[in-house]
Design an enzyme around this catalytic site. Sequence first.
Site, PDB file in Angstrom:
ATOM      1  N   CYS A  69       8.671  51.124   8.330  1.00 46.30           N
ATOM      2  CA  CYS A  69       7.757  50.332   9.150  1.00 46.30           C
ATOM      3  C   CYS A  69       8.514  49.594  10.257  1.00 46.30           C
ATOM      4  O   CYS A  69       7.996  49.429  11.372  1.00 46.30           O
ATOM      5  CB  CYS A  69       6.994  49.337   8.285  1.00 46.30           C
ATOM      6  SG  CYS A  69       5.812  50.105   7.151  1.00 46.30           S
ATOM      7  N   CYS A 108      12.465  40.307  10.964  1.00 46.77           N
ATOM      8  CA  CYS A 108      12.558  40.158  12.415  1.00 46.77           C
ATOM      9  C   CYS A 108      12.014  38.792  12.820  1.00 46.77           C
ATOM     10  O   CYS A 108      10.805  38.542  12.736  1.00 46.77           O
ATOM     11  CB  CYS A 108      11.783  41.264  13.135  1.00 46.77           C
ATOM     12  SG  CYS A 108      11.915  41.154  14.938  1.00 46.77           S
ATOM     13  N   CYS A 142       9.840  47.206   5.593  1.00 45.94           N
ATOM     14  CA  CYS A 142      10.693  48.244   5.018  1.00 45.94           C
ATOM     15  C   CYS A 142      11.320  49.001   6.189  1.00 45.94           C
ATOM     16  O   CYS A 142      10.926  48.815   7.351  1.00 45.94           O
ATOM     17  CB  CYS A 142       9.868  49.184   4.123  1.00 45.94           C
ATOM     18  SG  CYS A 142       8.628  50.135   5.013  1.00 45.94           S
ATOM     19  N   HIS A 162      13.963  43.458  20.240  1.00 42.00           N
ATOM     20  CA  HIS A 162      14.076  42.641  19.032  1.00 42.00           C
ATOM     21  C   HIS A 162      15.285  43.046  18.212  1.00 42.00           C
ATOM     22  O   HIS A 162      15.711  44.210  18.252  1.00 42.00           O
ATOM     23  CB  HIS A 162      12.813  42.777  18.180  1.00 42.00           C
ATOM     24  CG  HIS A 162      11.593  42.153  18.802  1.00 42.00           C
ATOM     25  ND1 HIS A 162      10.393  42.027  18.132  1.00 42.00           N
ATOM     26  CD2 HIS A 162      11.385  41.610  20.045  1.00 42.00           C
ATOM     27  CE1 HIS A 162       9.515  41.452  18.915  1.00 42.00           C
ATOM     28  NE2 HIS A 162      10.090  41.207  20.090  1.00 42.00           N
ATOM     29  N   HIS A 198      -1.796   1.442   7.297  1.00 40.31           N
ATOM     30  CA  HIS A 198      -2.322   1.292   5.933  1.00 40.31           C
ATOM     31  C   HIS A 198      -2.348   2.658   5.250  1.00 40.31           C
ATOM     32  O   HIS A 198      -2.947   3.607   5.767  1.00 40.31           O
ATOM     33  CB  HIS A 198      -3.721   0.689   5.958  1.00 40.31           C
ATOM     34  CG  HIS A 198      -4.314   0.503   4.592  1.00 40.31           C
ATOM     35  ND1 HIS A 198      -3.737  -0.313   3.635  1.00 40.31           N
ATOM     36  CD2 HIS A 198      -5.409   1.053   4.003  1.00 40.31           C
ATOM     37  CE1 HIS A 198      -4.458  -0.271   2.532  1.00 40.31           C
ATOM     38  NE2 HIS A 198      -5.472   0.557   2.726  1.00 40.31           N
ATOM     39  N   HIS A 219       9.275  48.578  15.922  1.00 42.61           N
ATOM     40  CA  HIS A 219      10.198  48.274  17.017  1.00 42.61           C
ATOM     41  C   HIS A 219      10.390  49.442  17.976  1.00 42.61           C
ATOM     42  O   HIS A 219      11.218  49.351  18.897  1.00 42.61           O
ATOM     43  CB  HIS A 219      11.546  47.824  16.448  1.00 42.61           C
ATOM     44  CG  HIS A 219      11.454  46.501  15.740  1.00 42.61           C
ATOM     45  ND1 HIS A 219      11.376  46.396  14.371  1.00 42.61           N
ATOM     46  CD2 HIS A 219      11.415  45.221  16.212  1.00 42.61           C
ATOM     47  CE1 HIS A 219      11.308  45.135  14.013  1.00 42.61           C
ATOM     48  NE2 HIS A 219      11.323  44.391  15.125  1.00 42.61           N
ATOM     49  N   CYS A 258       0.814  -1.215   0.000  1.00 41.04           N
ATOM     50  CA  CYS A 258       0.000   0.000   0.000  1.00 41.04           C
ATOM     51  C   CYS A 258       0.851   1.271   0.000  1.00 41.04           C
ATOM     52  O   CYS A 258       0.458   2.287  -0.578  1.00 41.04           O
ATOM     53  CB  CYS A 258      -0.966  -0.005   1.175  1.00 41.04           C
ATOM     54  SG  CYS A 258      -0.178  -0.064   2.805  1.00 41.04           S
ATOM     55  N   CYS A 292       9.563  38.816  15.850  1.00 41.40           N
ATOM     56  CA  CYS A 292       8.164  39.197  15.609  1.00 41.40           C
ATOM     57  C   CYS A 292       7.348  38.052  15.014  1.00 41.40           C
ATOM     58  O   CYS A 292       6.123  38.191  14.860  1.00 41.40           O
ATOM     59  CB  CYS A 292       8.099  40.394  14.655  1.00 41.40           C
ATOM     60  SG  CYS A 292       8.646  41.966  15.372  1.00 41.40           S
ATOM     61  N   CYS A 335       3.161  47.794   4.748  1.00 41.36           N
ATOM     62  CA  CYS A 335       2.767  48.738   3.698  1.00 41.36           C
ATOM     63  C   CYS A 335       2.826  48.150   2.296  1.00 41.36           C
ATOM     64  O   CYS A 335       2.299  48.745   1.349  1.00 41.36           O
ATOM     65  CB  CYS A 335       3.641  49.995   3.760  1.00 41.36           C
ATOM     66  SG  CYS A 335       5.387  49.677   3.371  1.00 41.36           S
ATOM     67  N   CYS A 383       7.100  44.303   2.344  1.00 46.53           N
ATOM     68  CA  CYS A 383       6.837  44.682   3.730  1.00 46.53           C
ATOM     69  C   CYS A 383       5.433  44.219   4.098  1.00 46.53           C
ATOM     70  O   CYS A 383       4.473  44.445   3.350  1.00 46.53           O
ATOM     71  CB  CYS A 383       6.965  46.192   3.896  1.00 46.53           C
ATOM     72  SG  CYS A 383       6.482  46.803   5.529  1.00 46.53           S
TER      73      CYS A 383
END
Length: 623
Positions: free
Chosen positions: A490, A469, A487, A503, A538, A495, A276, A472, A461, A458
């Site tokens: 952002c 990251c 980007c 981070h 199986h 952060h 099988c 995150c 955006c 990003c």
Amino acid sequence: MEGADRGKGQCDGTYKYKTIFHCKKDCGVFAPFSRVRPVVLSSLSPSVPQAAPPAEPDHLTIGDRVTFFLDDHSGHGMVMDLEEKDGNQFVHISTDTDENGKRGGEVQVPLGCVIKGEVLSADSEHMDTDTSSMDPTVDTHPMGLGVSSLVEVTLASGNSYGTIRWIGSLPGREETMAGLELVDGIGVSDGTFKRERFFSCPPGRALFVKLLSCRPDSRFQNASANHSETTPKNEAAETAHGGTGKLETVAPISMEQVNQVLIGRMKGIQGHCNSCYMDAALFSLFSCSSVLDSILFKSTEPRDAPIQQTLLHDIVNPLRSKGFVEGRQIMKLRQQLQKHGYSHSFTTEEKDPEEFLTVIMHHILALEPLLKLSAGGKVQESYCYQIFLDQNHSLVLPTVQQLLEHSFHSAGLKLAEVPSCLILQMPRFGKKFKMFDKIIPSLELDITDLLSEGPQQCVMCGHLAHEECTDCFKDPVFSQTGFKLFCRTCSSQVHSHPQRRSHQPTTLETPLLGRGVPRVLARDKLELFAVLCIETSHYVSFIKPGPKSQDWFFFDSMADREGERDGFNIPQVQPCPEVGVYLEMSPVELANQVPRDMKGVAKRLFCDAYMYLYQSTSMCLYR
């Protein structure tokens, strides 16, 4: 029975309390007339006794069903190999049962002790031949058809297929009749005729026809019957041409063809003796997808060419053109793999699908690895990817997309390139223990964020991303899927939050792009085309040949069985549109579904998934 066989019979010529002929006790036996051969003595003079010359044995080939005789017992099985030792010929047979009554035995028998086909044995109560359903006084079929033979008949609606359940005379009929259990359910009763029962089957499946109207099932019986004639010629031709042969191409089965070619009983690949895992893997890869067709045509070593020929001509092409592959063809492939020395139990024991696929793709056909992974600047190659999760994951009802991303995140992996075929093994603690009660199939895998090279977007955006990251990744503020790419603007804003100031985002290798970069970059996605599932050792498979959510089909190479020890498995392919209903549910609704109450076979897909198969519709054109 006379001479040395005296006393090895079953009766004294009596059948069903009716004396058909007279002989001594335990010297009589009833057998199909087509199995009886005359013994011609070289001399008729009683003063010069001579042994009868041995009858010319039927030509045996790998995969033939045979009856063998050892000591004081007989058995049935399938031919695995033929070899010669010290001038004597021997047959290796995969028996239906071993000496302990278990399946998967293997014996080596002298050629003279083997008969092609199956004959009645003394242990007839265990045979798939229903001797109580056959009247020995009736005429036999000229082609040797009997009870349990797979046949086809031509009706007003066309050809129908079934199994002979009874042979004899019906009230008011002079001809020898056969009672059939039809596959397609267009019969007229449940085995009764004029209120008298002759055999039993589900309602609407029984049909009584003239025995002479029956002929062997052309879907596979003809191929088996003619195998001894066609195979030697084909093999000789292939050998003479260096094992190349004519490369015939049969396209995968399209969604429009599935119902006509693939759906029904005795469809797909016929299972035999723990096959099988191989049946499900081959069906998933080749029935409706061409992503790995390159292994069928690539140049290979002469010693490996027979395996490639078997895959193409005996398995893939029949599957796509007729919708059915005999179990003996799979046994032939298993025997060839065992001869190569990769395992001494390929013909008897169950393997893992990934083990079989690795042997075929890497060791035999030397296919370039399907998957190239980037880790710490180094590239690793493999054919399958096993998903591993760290102990701190918070997934409860995951999608395949989430499982892959979490596995890559915890291992620090990226894809070095877009794979043409991605084979994913679901996280498990061995075969028996699942990490999740259910896994939601991802019909598409978005692997854009998993690539080590190329432009990224990003997540905030949509502009070109410059940083990633990993801290995150599990932040509940963000989406549950996708790596967290930003980007510069952002990233700075994200952060600046007190909980994320610790981070440490890393800089991405951003490709140089000219002006006019689109706000929405193209995404790299893979589409799901098959899933292998396992339950109690199986394997079965689901295929998805169409774009709609209900375009799902379920395959089981051992869905049913005809007979007991000496019987055969009945493969089946069936539509399962109910899967689409569950895919449209919300995660909360799906989580509340009790597995045993799920409709059809949907439970097996959501709860028993073992391996997911994805393909790139663009990359498979180049590899």
